[in-house]
Design an enzyme around this catalytic site. Sequence first.
Site, PDB file in Angstrom:
ATOM      1  N   ASN A   7       1.550  -4.417  -4.453  1.00 35.26           N
ATOM      2  CA  ASN A   7       0.217  -3.985  -4.084  1.00 35.26           C
ATOM      3  C   ASN A   7      -0.545  -5.201  -3.577  1.00 35.26           C
ATOM      4  O   ASN A   7      -1.087  -5.984  -4.357  1.00 35.26           O
ATOM      5  CB  ASN A   7      -0.452  -3.378  -5.329  1.00 35.26           C
ATOM      6  CG  ASN A   7      -1.849  -2.874  -5.048  1.00 35.26           C
ATOM      7  OD1 ASN A   7      -2.412  -3.115  -3.975  1.00 35.26           O
ATOM      8  ND2 ASN A   7      -2.411  -2.166  -6.013  1.00 35.26           N
ATOM      9  N   ARG A  68       2.144  -0.328  -1.630  1.00 29.83           N
ATOM     10  CA  ARG A  68       0.908   0.444  -1.588  1.00 29.83           C
ATOM     11  C   ARG A  68       0.192   0.095  -0.291  1.00 29.83           C
ATOM     12  O   ARG A  68      -0.072  -1.076  -0.016  1.00 29.83           O
ATOM     13  CB  ARG A  68       0.021   0.102  -2.773  1.00 29.83           C
ATOM     14  CG  ARG A  68      -1.281   0.850  -2.716  1.00 29.83           C
ATOM     15  CD  ARG A  68      -2.389   0.061  -3.313  1.00 29.83           C
ATOM     16  NE  ARG A  68      -3.642   0.766  -3.120  1.00 29.83           N
ATOM     17  CZ  ARG A  68      -4.822   0.198  -3.283  1.00 29.83           C
ATOM     18  NH1 ARG A  68      -4.904  -1.048  -3.650  1.00 29.83           N
ATOM     19  NH2 ARG A  68      -5.914   0.877  -3.076  1.00 29.83           N
ATOM     20  N   HIS A 157      -7.820   6.365  -2.710  1.00 28.23           N
ATOM     21  CA  HIS A 157      -7.371   6.579  -4.100  1.00 28.23           C
ATOM     22  C   HIS A 157      -6.480   7.819  -4.206  1.00 28.23           C
ATOM     23  O   HIS A 157      -6.384   8.433  -5.266  1.00 28.23           O
ATOM     24  CB  HIS A 157      -8.569   6.817  -5.058  1.00 28.23           C
ATOM     25  CG  HIS A 157      -9.401   5.608  -5.344  1.00 28.23           C
ATOM     26  ND1 HIS A 157     -10.758   5.695  -5.546  1.00 28.23           N
ATOM     27  CD2 HIS A 157      -9.083   4.314  -5.499  1.00 28.23           C
ATOM     28  CE1 HIS A 157     -11.247   4.493  -5.789  1.00 28.23           C
ATOM     29  NE2 HIS A 157     -10.241   3.630  -5.767  1.00 28.23           N
ATOM     30  N   ARG A 216     -19.858  -2.105  -4.669  1.00 24.28           N
ATOM     31  CA  ARG A 216     -20.107  -1.361  -3.423  1.00 24.28           C
ATOM     32  C   ARG A 216     -21.233  -0.350  -3.620  1.00 24.28           C
ATOM     33  O   ARG A 216     -21.336   0.267  -4.686  1.00 24.28           O
ATOM     34  CB  ARG A 216     -18.841  -0.607  -2.998  1.00 24.28           C
ATOM     35  CG  ARG A 216     -17.781  -1.500  -2.399  1.00 24.28           C
ATOM     36  CD  ARG A 216     -16.489  -0.746  -2.128  1.00 24.28           C
ATOM     37  NE  ARG A 216     -15.431  -1.164  -3.027  1.00 24.28           N
ATOM     38  CZ  ARG A 216     -14.272  -0.532  -3.172  1.00 24.28           C
ATOM     39  NH1 ARG A 216     -14.008   0.564  -2.483  1.00 24.28           N
ATOM     40  NH2 ARG A 216     -13.370  -0.980  -4.007  1.00 24.28           N
ATOM     41  N   GLU A 360      -0.778   4.698 -10.904  1.00 22.66           N
ATOM     42  CA  GLU A 360      -0.508   4.600  -9.469  1.00 22.66           C
ATOM     43  C   GLU A 360       0.837   3.926  -9.199  1.00 22.66           C
ATOM     44  O   GLU A 360       1.592   4.366  -8.332  1.00 22.66           O
ATOM     45  CB  GLU A 360      -1.641   3.831  -8.781  1.00 22.66           C
ATOM     46  CG  GLU A 360      -2.906   4.660  -8.662  1.00 22.66           C
ATOM     47  CD  GLU A 360      -4.143   3.824  -8.416  1.00 22.66           C
ATOM     48  OE1 GLU A 360      -4.536   3.085  -9.340  1.00 22.66           O
ATOM     49  OE2 GLU A 360      -4.709   3.906  -7.322  1.00 22.66           O
TER      50      GLU A 360
END
Length: 384
Positions: A7, A68, A157, A216, A360
Amino acid sequence: MNILVLNCGSSSLKYSIHELRSGKQNASGSVERIGEDIAHCANHRAAVRQVSETILGDGQDIDAIGHRIVHGGEIYSESVLITPQVEANIEQLGRLAPLHNPAHIQGIRAARDCFPGLPHVAVFDTAFHQTLPEHVSRYAIPTALYEEHGIRRYGFHGTSHRYVSERAAEILEVESITGVTCHLGNGCSAAAIQDGKSVDTTMGFTPLAGIPMGTRSGDVDPAVVLYLQNEADLSPSDVDRVLNRESGLTGVSGVSNDLREVEEAEGRGDEGARLAINVFAYQTAKAIAGLLGTLSNANGIAFTGGIGENASGVRQRIVNYLQGVDVVLDPTANGRTVGREGKISAPESGLEVLVVQTREDEVIARDTFHVVQRDAGSSYASAE
Ligand code: ADP
């Protein structure tokens, strides 16, 4: 079969190794702050090399590598074997994800050098949301901007929302779930799932949209961006920094992007911290309510991610704001379900509320295994 999951984030590299038959995760680790002054690794290429030396030094055999990938655009609705064409597409999609896709490309190339001859698989964050209907994915801006620049809602996601919706269906013993999955971590998004498929989500063209996050902003009036540039003399890169790195929990609280620290500050009576958590909880509730209202026969809501799995106080606050939704938490179950899976709704609640631990990396490993099994023989080497 041993699968290495890579990742490559914008400034970090996380890896894990999964033994597919036993379902066991054998090892994991990370390289942080890639490219920064104090960093040991100048770029992702060097970071992958460092990781490969660790793995090979430990005598681990690797059979395939799962990557990923943040942005798969409109091209990929499922995981695929990485061929030269796939690699070119990921690189091209870098214009939509400038922080991520170029890092992924470096990771793919370096991993190919370090583990020659192995099959590589791309697993996209956007893929699960490719089932969004057109009237959901399109923004109400001129069609030409969609046609020429691909400006639409993509959603992110996806690997987490897919896993959590499948796991929620298992827990509720239904074939597929209809409800809202909430991934609340450093990045946060919610998705509307109808019969196991994503039909809407809060993130959009980029992962900046929707619910406020650690740093964010989530949704703001788009005119704020124009105002900051025209009236507050901020350059485009200043605005990017403000909205991506200085907003969210950090921006409102002035304390931290880490919810634990914001909760601690609130406990000491810090008003900014209290407001930051309330802004976060309210906007999350509003997103959940909006998404639920579009679904037919919803069974429930599932929370995941660092905040969703652990912060029982925030879950309670989110539900408190859902005044018009038939949902009640069991306070004892909610308080007890920290860092583990479980049902947290009260018996009288119309909707079930679950906590699911997202996995994940495990999904990426499983996808890699299935793609390699299916497409064996057409590995990168033979496709060249
Ligand atoms: P990422 O999106 O980087 O994978 P995580 O899913 O690990 O991030 O989520 C990180 C967030 O989860 C942080 O805001 C952190 O404070 C929060 N978190 C983790 N553990 C707890 C906890 N026990 N209580 C409250 N918040 C927590």
